[in-house]
Design a protein around this motif. Sequence first.
Motif, PDB file in Angstrom:
ATOM      1  N   TYR A  73       0.838  -1.198   0.000  1.00  0.00           N
ATOM      2  CA  TYR A  73       0.000   0.000   0.000  1.00  0.00           C
ATOM      3  C   TYR A  73       0.875   1.250   0.000  1.00  0.00           C
ATOM      4  N   VAL A  74       0.568   2.189  -0.880  1.00  0.00           N
ATOM      5  CA  VAL A  74       1.217   3.501  -0.861  1.00  0.00           C
ATOM      6  C   VAL A  74       0.123   4.572  -0.851  1.00  0.00           C
ATOM      7  N   GLY A  83       4.940   9.280 -17.093  1.00  0.00           N
ATOM      8  CA  GLY A  83       6.310   9.778 -17.028  1.00  0.00           C
ATOM      9  C   GLY A  83       6.643  10.552 -15.766  1.00  0.00           C
ATOM     10  N   GLU A  84       5.691  10.665 -14.833  1.00  0.00           N
ATOM     11  CA  GLU A  84       5.884  11.466 -13.630  1.00  0.00           C
ATOM     12  C   GLU A  84       6.243  10.585 -12.430  1.00  0.00           C
ATOM     13  N   THR A  85       7.116  11.107 -11.580  1.00  0.00           N
ATOM     14  CA  THR A  85       7.445  10.452 -10.314  1.00  0.00           C
ATOM     15  C   THR A  85       6.955  11.323  -9.175  1.00  0.00           C
ATOM     16  N   ILE A  86       6.197  10.735  -8.254  1.00  0.00           N
ATOM     17  CA  ILE A  86       5.709  11.486  -7.104  1.00  0.00           C
ATOM     18  C   ILE A  86       6.093  10.755  -5.827  1.00  0.00           C
ATOM     19  N   ALA A  87       6.063  11.456  -4.711  1.00  0.00           N
ATOM     20  CA  ALA A  87       6.389  10.867  -3.422  1.00  0.00           C
ATOM     21  C   ALA A  87       5.107  10.437  -2.707  1.00  0.00           C
ATOM     22  N   ALA A  88       5.155   9.276  -2.071  1.00  0.00           N
ATOM     23  CA  ALA A  88       4.021   8.796  -1.291  1.00  0.00           C
ATOM     24  C   ALA A  88       4.116   9.333   0.135  1.00  0.00           C
ATOM     25  N   ARG A  89       2.966   9.518   0.755  1.00  0.00           N
ATOM     26  CA  ARG A  89       2.943   9.976   2.150  1.00  0.00           C
ATOM     27  C   ARG A  89       3.392   8.874   3.095  1.00  0.00           C
ATOM     28  N   HIS A 151       2.182 -10.384  -5.615  1.00  0.00           N
ATOM     29  CA  HIS A 151       1.999  -9.156  -4.845  1.00  0.00           C
ATOM     30  C   HIS A 151       1.165  -8.149  -5.631  1.00  0.00           C
ATOM     31  N   ALA A 152       0.648  -7.175  -4.908  1.00  0.00           N
ATOM     32  CA  ALA A 152      -0.175  -6.137  -5.518  1.00  0.00           C
ATOM     33  C   ALA A 152       0.306  -4.784  -5.017  1.00  0.00           C
ATOM     34  N   VAL A 153       0.385  -3.824  -5.913  1.00  0.00           N
ATOM     35  CA  VAL A 153       0.720  -2.446  -5.548  1.00  0.00           C
ATOM     36  C   VAL A 153      -0.587  -1.655  -5.548  1.00  0.00           C
ATOM     37  N   VAL A 154      -0.939  -1.133  -4.384  1.00  0.00           N
ATOM     38  CA  VAL A 154      -2.221  -0.442  -4.205  1.00  0.00           C
ATOM     39  C   VAL A 154      -1.949   1.028  -3.933  1.00  0.00           C
ATOM     40  N   MET A 155      -2.377   1.897  -4.820  1.00  0.00           N
ATOM     41  CA  MET A 155      -2.231   3.343  -4.620  1.00  0.00           C
ATOM     42  C   MET A 155      -3.520   3.898  -4.033  1.00  0.00           C
ATOM     43  N   LEU A 156      -3.445   4.390  -2.805  1.00  0.00           N
ATOM     44  CA  LEU A 156      -4.605   4.912  -2.091  1.00  0.00           C
ATOM     45  C   LEU A 156      -4.595   6.429  -2.100  1.00  0.00           C
ATOM     46  N   GLN A 157      -5.711   7.030  -2.512  1.00  0.00           N
ATOM     47  CA  GLN A 157      -5.843   8.479  -2.516  1.00  0.00           C
ATOM     48  C   GLN A 157      -6.664   8.937  -1.309  1.00  0.00           C
TER      49      GLN A 157
END
Length: 235
Positions: A73-74, A83-89, A151-157
């Motif tokens: 989880y991120v 093409g963008e890189t962002i930082a996760a909290r 595995h799973a990559v989960v992006m949470l907003q």
Amino acid sequence: MAIRALKKNGTSLIDVRNRVTHVSEAKAKAVVRETHVRLRLPRAGRPVCSLSMMNPGKELALVVVGSANADIYVEVERVPKEGETIAARSGHTLPGGKGANQAASAARLSHPTFFIGQVGNDAHGMLLKDALSSCHVHLDYLNTVAAPTGHAVVMLQPAGQNSIIIVGGANVYWPTLEDGISPLSTTAQEAIRQAGIVLLQREVPDSLNLEVAKGLLPIPLIKLLKLQGNAMNWV
């Protein structure tokens, strides 16, 4: 997504996608059965929802054949653009996978539960084994294979939206059915035949699900499957 069921003072806490609600234990068991439960039918042809009714004095096991994933989880403000890189909290790695979630939920409700699946010989595999064992899921038929654990990559907003990428890994590393030889061990096949409930999902090869279903064909069944992606029809 992780689904957790816990008993607390006779009430179950079901945590689904980080939303916690208080429900009765009966409702929690219904969540475990969901829409892809296979139930034996009694002589009258009416479905039975109580395992004790089907075999008085003996509680038949629930067998889950399916996936086990490490959910990464991120927490992000938004999904990155191309093409963008962002930082996760923040970020967390938790045990998950539809099959493992089902097995953990059933076992936490004190029902005898067996999990048939595959993990890799890696840290994520150990995470899943430890988590399932701590829930008292029987792992007699959990294979360790020469592939990384799924595995799973989960992006949470912030508002609760999520985007998920799944890497099948060991979950899709099952051998191909050849010359009538089943990818399941003889003991696993027998456990499935003797089960009161068998749960399947679509995070393992369809060929494995079909092999399990064919093994149950001599028994009258309610054949229900939670569909994801392309439709799958039971024969």
